[in-house]
Design an enzyme around this catalytic site. Structure first.
Site, PDB file in Angstrom:
ATOM      1  N   HIS A 281       2.099  -6.386 -15.738  1.00 14.23           N
ATOM      2  CA  HIS A 281       1.464  -5.779 -14.554  1.00 14.23           C
ATOM      3  C   HIS A 281       2.504  -5.240 -13.584  1.00 14.23           C
ATOM      4  O   HIS A 281       2.170  -4.559 -12.623  1.00 14.23           O
ATOM      5  CB  HIS A 281       0.570  -6.794 -13.836  1.00 14.23           C
ATOM      6  CG  HIS A 281       1.263  -7.524 -12.733  1.00 14.23           C
ATOM      7  ND1 HIS A 281       2.017  -8.657 -12.942  1.00 14.23           N
ATOM      8  CD2 HIS A 281       1.341  -7.286 -11.399  1.00 14.23           C
ATOM      9  CE1 HIS A 281       2.518  -9.078 -11.797  1.00 14.23           C
ATOM     10  NE2 HIS A 281       2.138  -8.270 -10.849  1.00 14.23           N
TER      11      HIS A 281
ATOM     12  N   GLY B 257       6.155  -0.883  -9.900  1.00  6.00           N
ATOM     13  CA  GLY B 257       7.602  -1.033  -9.977  1.00  6.00           C
ATOM     14  C   GLY B 257       8.095  -1.584  -8.653  1.00  6.00           C
ATOM     15  O   GLY B 257       7.548  -2.549  -8.130  1.00  6.00           O
TER      16      GLY B 257
ATOM     17  N   HIS C 256      -1.669  -3.015  -3.971  1.00  8.73           N
ATOM     18  CA  HIS C 256      -1.604  -4.286  -4.687  1.00  8.73           C
ATOM     19  C   HIS C 256      -1.831  -5.423  -3.696  1.00  8.73           C
ATOM     20  O   HIS C 256      -1.086  -5.576  -2.739  1.00  8.73           O
ATOM     21  CB  HIS C 256      -0.206  -4.420  -5.322  1.00  8.73           C
ATOM     22  CG  HIS C 256       0.102  -5.782  -5.859  1.00  8.73           C
ATOM     23  ND1 HIS C 256       1.376  -6.319  -5.850  1.00  8.73           N
ATOM     24  CD2 HIS C 256      -0.692  -6.731  -6.415  1.00  8.73           C
ATOM     25  CE1 HIS C 256       1.359  -7.514  -6.388  1.00  8.73           C
ATOM     26  NE2 HIS C 256       0.113  -7.799  -6.736  1.00  8.73           N
TER      27      HIS C 256
ATOM     28  N   ASN D  68      -4.303 -11.890 -12.305  1.00  7.36           N
ATOM     29  CA  ASN D  68      -4.211 -13.341 -12.137  1.00  7.36           C
ATOM     30  C   ASN D  68      -5.593 -13.923 -12.416  1.00  7.36           C
ATOM     31  O   ASN D  68      -6.339 -14.240 -11.500  1.00  7.36           O
ATOM     32  CB  ASN D  68      -3.739 -13.679 -10.721  1.00  7.36           C
ATOM     33  CG  ASN D  68      -3.427 -15.158 -10.558  1.00  7.36           C
ATOM     34  OD1 ASN D  68      -3.568 -15.935 -11.491  1.00  7.36           O
ATOM     35  ND2 ASN D  68      -3.034 -15.553  -9.363  1.00  7.36           N
TER      36      ASN D  68
ATOM     37  N   MET E  25       9.354  -0.566  -4.475  1.00  5.12           N
ATOM     38  CA  MET E  25       9.022   0.408  -3.437  1.00  5.12           C
ATOM     39  C   MET E  25      10.018   1.565  -3.385  1.00  5.12           C
ATOM     40  O   MET E  25       9.785   2.553  -2.700  1.00  5.12           O
ATOM     41  CB  MET E  25       8.956  -0.279  -2.073  1.00  5.12           C
ATOM     42  CG  MET E  25      10.259  -0.907  -1.639  1.00  5.12           C
ATOM     43  SD  MET E  25      10.052  -1.818  -0.100  1.00  5.12           S
ATOM     44  CE  MET E  25      11.739  -2.413   0.137  1.00  5.12           C
TER      45      MET E  25
ATOM     46  N   GLY F  72       8.846  -6.833 -12.571  1.00 10.20           N
ATOM     47  CA  GLY F  72       9.440  -8.170 -12.539  1.00 10.20           C
ATOM     48  C   GLY F  72      10.770  -8.207 -11.808  1.00 10.20           C
ATOM     49  O   GLY F  72      11.517  -7.232 -11.796  1.00 10.20           O
TER      50      GLY F  72
ATOM     51  N   LYS G 256       4.423  -2.526   3.800  1.00 13.07           N
ATOM     52  CA  LYS G 256       4.731  -3.846   3.262  1.00 13.07           C
ATOM     53  C   LYS G 256       4.391  -4.922   4.287  1.00 13.07           C
ATOM     54  O   LYS G 256       4.553  -4.730   5.499  1.00 13.07           O
ATOM     55  CB  LYS G 256       6.233  -3.963   2.951  1.00 13.07           C
ATOM     56  CG  LYS G 256       6.718  -3.021   1.868  1.00 13.07           C
ATOM     57  CD  LYS G 256       6.192  -3.362   0.502  1.00 13.07           C
ATOM     58  CE  LYS G 256       6.738  -4.667  -0.016  1.00 13.07           C
ATOM     59  NZ  LYS G 256       6.325  -4.946  -1.406  1.00 13.07           N
TER      60      LYS G 256
ATOM     61  N   LEU H 223       0.890  -1.157   0.000  1.00 15.08           N
ATOM     62  CA  LEU H 223       0.000   0.000   0.000  1.00 15.08           C
ATOM     63  C   LEU H 223       0.928   1.207   0.000  1.00 15.08           C
ATOM     64  O   LEU H 223       1.759   1.345   0.898  1.00 15.08           O
ATOM     65  CB  LEU H 223      -0.894  -0.009   1.242  1.00 15.08           C
ATOM     66  CG  LEU H 223      -2.090   0.949   1.289  1.00 15.08           C
ATOM     67  CD1 LEU H 223      -2.996   0.587   2.464  1.00 15.08           C
ATOM     68  CD2 LEU H 223      -1.690   2.406   1.413  1.00 15.08           C
ATOM     69  N   GLU H 224       0.775   2.075  -0.988  1.00 14.94           N
ATOM     70  CA  GLU H 224       1.768   3.130  -1.179  1.00 14.94           C
ATOM     71  C   GLU H 224       1.130   4.496  -1.388  1.00 14.94           C
ATOM     72  O   GLU H 224       0.171   4.644  -2.153  1.00 14.94           O
ATOM     73  CB  GLU H 224       2.643   2.781  -2.391  1.00 14.94           C
ATOM     74  CG  GLU H 224       3.954   3.520  -2.478  1.00 14.94           C
ATOM     75  CD  GLU H 224       4.909   2.841  -3.444  1.00 14.94           C
ATOM     76  OE1 GLU H 224       5.791   2.090  -2.985  1.00 14.94           O
ATOM     77  OE2 GLU H 224       4.773   3.067  -4.665  1.00 14.94           O
TER      78      GLU H 224
END
Length: 382
Positions: free
Chosen positions: A305, A281, A136, A232, A283, A308, A381, A105-106
């Site tokens: 998404h 991307g 996310h 997903n 954090m 990676g 996180k 959560l950002e």
């Protein structure tokens, strides 16, 4: 992935950043096995996994407009009878929780030099020095248990009943139109609905925290959802194959839907722009908002998404120390709270590919076009 705007600027939030992050950390449980504040019995949870975010809005955990800007309007047709009791028991206390791993959560900042399409950004209400929130997470232990249950079922019938042979048991499967295949398809959609509901309740909590911190209503803070999109899924969609429209089962695992402008499944607001694509991307480096392009048919309108990983979690933990990383990030202007320093080390920015290169590549390939990059200033996180 879900992205939410505010009308706040960096100068409004920076003095209250630690308070905001600490309060969100307390109000949105994170980490392995965390439980949420929404207490349900089994029957109520079955209603959630059949109705998704619609159940949340009906029960005052969101706004009607949130559904318009959620993939599939926040609900896929599903039958909860195809889900095991064990899956229900694992999931019924996890609504409104973040989980662990790469979930986050950002609180993020918009900078003018990071707005790539000013016309679309303006239509979406994005502006220089604005504060937005991105998060996310998915269906938590519920979705994992559904997959585990059907993995066992498929392994039992795959070869004996359908003469399907595989080299890796993780590839266990059954024909889509078989009873087992249809049962799993329904259970999977229950998992998607759980994830929609989970993110909807988290958004409700975020609005509560911002409202209390700034002593304004979420409406006056203009906390509107830009989009919520899954990465997903397996969904039935119509695509052109050799000049003919065919109905296909499109699997997206680690990729996100990115329909082009004018697509019938998009909300009115996105008809001209194309579907919003939220690409995470790391954090430390930031995330992107992109939009679908008509050239994307070659990938069945699917985009990356996330940026990676470049290395395993184990290797990342050998290179970075979580506590040291947290201090270094704070010095760089990113305040982080975590339930696990070991988990934080796994998510170090250096363990991921360049999000800028990933998004530029997707644009050059005609898959998705960059609208805006968001820079992290506060992060939670698991």
């Amino acid at each position: 992935m879900r992205l939410v705007t505010t009308n706040l600027e960096y100068r409004d939030v920076q003095p209250k950043l630690k308070e905001l992050v600490n309060t969100l950390f307390n109000r949105v449980p994170a980490g392995v096995g965390s439980s949420g504040f929404v207490k349900l019995n089994k029957q109520q949870f079955k209603e959630v996994i059949e109705n998704g975010a619609k159940w949340c809005v009906k029960n005052n955990y969101g706004w009607e407009e949130d559904l318009e800007f959620t993939e599939a309007n926040g609900c896929m047709s599903a039958d909860s009878s195809k889900v095991s009791n064990k899956a229900i028991e694992r999931g019924m206390n996890q609504i409104g929780t973040l989980g662990s791993g790469n979930h986050y959560l950002e609180i993020q900042r918009v900078k003018d030099e990071n707005i790539f399409d000013k016309n679309i950004a303006k239509k979406l209400g994005l502006f220089n020095d604005q504060i937005v929130i991105m998060f996310h997470c998915g269906s938590r232990g519920f979705g994992h248990q559904c997959a585990t249950d059907y993995l066992r079922i498929f392994l039992d019938v795959m070869e004996k009943k359908y003469n399907i042979k595989i080299l890796d048991r993780e590839l266990a499967c059954a024909p889509f139109n078989s009873p087992e295949g249809q049962d799993y398809f329904s259970a999977m959609k229950c998992g998607i609905n759980m994830s929609f509901a989970n993110r909807q309740v988290i958004l409700h909590r975020i609005r509560e925290v911002f409202s209390k911190t700034f002593n304004q209503s979420p409406e006056s803070l203009e906390m509107h959802q830009i989009y919520d999109v899954a990465h997903n899924t397996a969904k039935l969609e119509e695509h052109k194959i050799n000049g003919k429209i065919k109905r296909l089962l499109v699997h997206r695992k680690g990729s996100t839907r990115c329909f082009p402008p004018g697509h019938k499944e998009l909300p009115k607001k996105h008809q001209e722009t194309g579907q919003m694509v939220i690409l995470g991307g790391s954090m430390e480096t930031g995330s992107y908002l992109l939009t679908g392009m008509k050239e994307g048919s070659s990938t069945f309108y699917s985009a990356p998404h996330g940026s990676g990983r470049t290395m395993s979690r184990m290797k990342a933990k050998k290179i970075w120390n979580g506590e040291t990383l947290q201090k270094e990030m704070e010095k760089a202007g990113i305040y982080v709270r975590t339930t696990s320093f070991s988990g934080l080390a796994e998510e170090a920015g250096g363990a991921y590919k360049s999000v800028d290169e990933v998004c530029e590549t997707a644009e050059k390939a005609g898959i998705s076009k960059r609208i805006c990059k968001f820079l992290p200033i506060g992060n939670i996180k698991g």
